[in-house]
Design an enzyme around this catalytic site. Structure first.
Site, PDB file in Angstrom:
ATOM      1  N   ALA A 296       0.845  -1.194   0.000  1.00  0.00           N
ATOM      2  CA  ALA A 296       0.000   0.000   0.000  1.00  0.00           C
ATOM      3  C   ALA A 296       0.878   1.240   0.000  1.00  0.00           C
ATOM      4  O   ALA A 296       1.440   1.620   1.034  1.00  0.00           O
ATOM      5  CB  ALA A 296      -0.927  -0.004   1.219  1.00  0.00           C
TER       6      ALA A 296
ATOM      7  N   ASP B 278      14.069   4.079  -5.945  1.00  0.00           N
ATOM      8  CA  ASP B 278      12.660   3.678  -6.078  1.00  0.00           C
ATOM      9  C   ASP B 278      11.854   4.845  -6.629  1.00  0.00           C
ATOM     10  O   ASP B 278      11.771   5.909  -6.011  1.00  0.00           O
ATOM     11  CB  ASP B 278      12.109   3.246  -4.723  1.00  0.00           C
ATOM     12  CG  ASP B 278      10.719   2.613  -4.825  1.00  0.00           C
ATOM     13  OD1 ASP B 278      10.103   2.669  -5.908  1.00  0.00           O
ATOM     14  OD2 ASP B 278      10.251   2.068  -3.809  1.00  0.00           O
TER      15      ASP B 278
ATOM     16  N   ASP C 211       8.020   0.474   2.677  1.00  0.00           N
ATOM     17  CA  ASP C 211       8.512   0.158   1.331  1.00  0.00           C
ATOM     18  C   ASP C 211      10.033   0.212   1.274  1.00  0.00           C
ATOM     19  O   ASP C 211      10.676  -0.632   0.622  1.00  0.00           O
ATOM     20  CB  ASP C 211       7.895   1.102   0.299  1.00  0.00           C
ATOM     21  CG  ASP C 211       8.061   2.584   0.653  1.00  0.00           C
ATOM     22  OD1 ASP C 211       8.434   2.910   1.806  1.00  0.00           O
ATOM     23  OD2 ASP C 211       7.804   3.426  -0.233  1.00  0.00           O
ATOM     24  N   ARG C 212      10.637   1.150   1.976  1.00  0.00           N
ATOM     25  CA  ARG C 212      12.097   1.287   1.940  1.00  0.00           C
ATOM     26  C   ARG C 212      12.774   0.143   2.692  1.00  0.00           C
ATOM     27  O   ARG C 212      13.809  -0.382   2.245  1.00  0.00           O
ATOM     28  CB  ARG C 212      12.496   2.644   2.501  1.00  0.00           C
ATOM     29  CG  ARG C 212      11.834   3.791   1.727  1.00  0.00           C
ATOM     30  CD  ARG C 212      12.106   5.147   2.315  1.00  0.00           C
ATOM     31  NE  ARG C 212      13.415   5.640   1.915  1.00  0.00           N
ATOM     32  CZ  ARG C 212      13.882   6.821   2.261  1.00  0.00           C
ATOM     33  NH1 ARG C 212      13.161   7.628   3.030  1.00  0.00           N
ATOM     34  NH2 ARG C 212      15.076   7.225   1.847  1.00  0.00           N
TER      35      ARG C 212
END
Length: 261
Positions: A7, A130, A110-111
């Site tokens: 997400a 990214d 996400d990282r």
């Protein structure tokens, strides 16, 4: 199969993963107001189109940088797939890597997931670029520790801000230059494309060069996100491109959770 859900601020990615292989993936715009029922109607139809059913989903793992979206995704897992979802970074699926920064709790899921996947896939010292809502540059050292990085405005975010602030500038689609690679634009649209595209190339090359110098050891640069291949056409910056790095990280984190402590 595992349903991995990433997400992000702009999009949610749902992926079916079996034995480390992504069997199918779907993307929907992020909207924290979207209910579990809405997700279920959309997702069940897509599963059927790919030849799967809800009973094929045996586990769910969620990684999110949008806290408001989490509750409805958890309800989706429990109500419609009958499983208790795992949330990346939350027991029992803590990161398992060192977040060697001043505020570890502020590192986006996400990282951290990208760091896990990149270290597992490539090893050594890494810079992960990214292309998301923001363009991030993350450093992962040879031990797998996340060492920090850089946050820059995302490409589409920059374009939207430019168009919104300048009344006479048209809305354009981001694309790689074709044919003539001149950086002197002859039309307004050409000048905008040049400013965004070559401006980002220059920014990335400059920042990565400075990061390499600071790290002081050989570094592998890994790119992920939808626009990675767009920029790879005209720069030698990236050593590896892995569009599903975050999903890969979710699948790896899930497998780690199955291993005895």
């Amino acid at each position: 199969m595992l349903l991995a859900i990433d997400a992000g601020n702009t999009n949610l990615v749902f992926a079916l993963v079996e034995d480390g292989v992504i069997r199918a993936r779907w993307r929907i715009a992020t909207d924290p107001r979207r209910t579990a029922d809405e997700y279920a109607v959309w997702l069940h139809q897509l599963l059927a189109l790919e030849g799967f059913g809800k009973d094929d989903v045996k586990a769910v793992i969620i990684g999110t940088v949008v806290p408001r979206a989490l509750h409805n995704l958890e309800v989706l897992a429990t109500k419609y797939f009958g499983v208790e979802p795992l949330v990346a970074g939350r027991p029992p699926v803590e990161w398992g890597i060192e977040l060697d920064v001043v505020e570890p709790g502020s590192v986006g899921a996400d990282r951290a997931l990208n760091a896990i996947a990149a270290h597992t896939l490539y090893g050594g010292d890494l810079i992960v670029v990214d292309f998301g809502t923001a363009t991030t540059f993350d450093v992962v050292d040879y031990s797998g520790a996340y060492k920090g990085g850089i946050i820059a405005p995302g490409i589409n975010l920059s374009l939207d801000a430019l168009v919104a602030a300048a009344a006479r500038l048209p809305r354009i689609a981001m694309e790689a230059p074709k044919g003539n690679l001149s950086v002197i634009g002859r039309t307004t649209e050409d000048q905008m494309h040049i400013g965004i595209y070559w401006g980002y190339v220059a920014m990335m090359e400059g920042l990565v060069a400075r990061m390499r110098a600071e790290i002081g050891r050989p570094v592998t640069v890994v790119a992920t996100g939808g626009l990675a291949t767009l920029f790879d056409k005209h720069t030698e910056l990236f050593d590896e491109i892995e569009g599903d790095l975050t999903i890969q990280g979710l699948a790896m984190l899930y497998r780690q959770s199955l291993s005895p402590a």
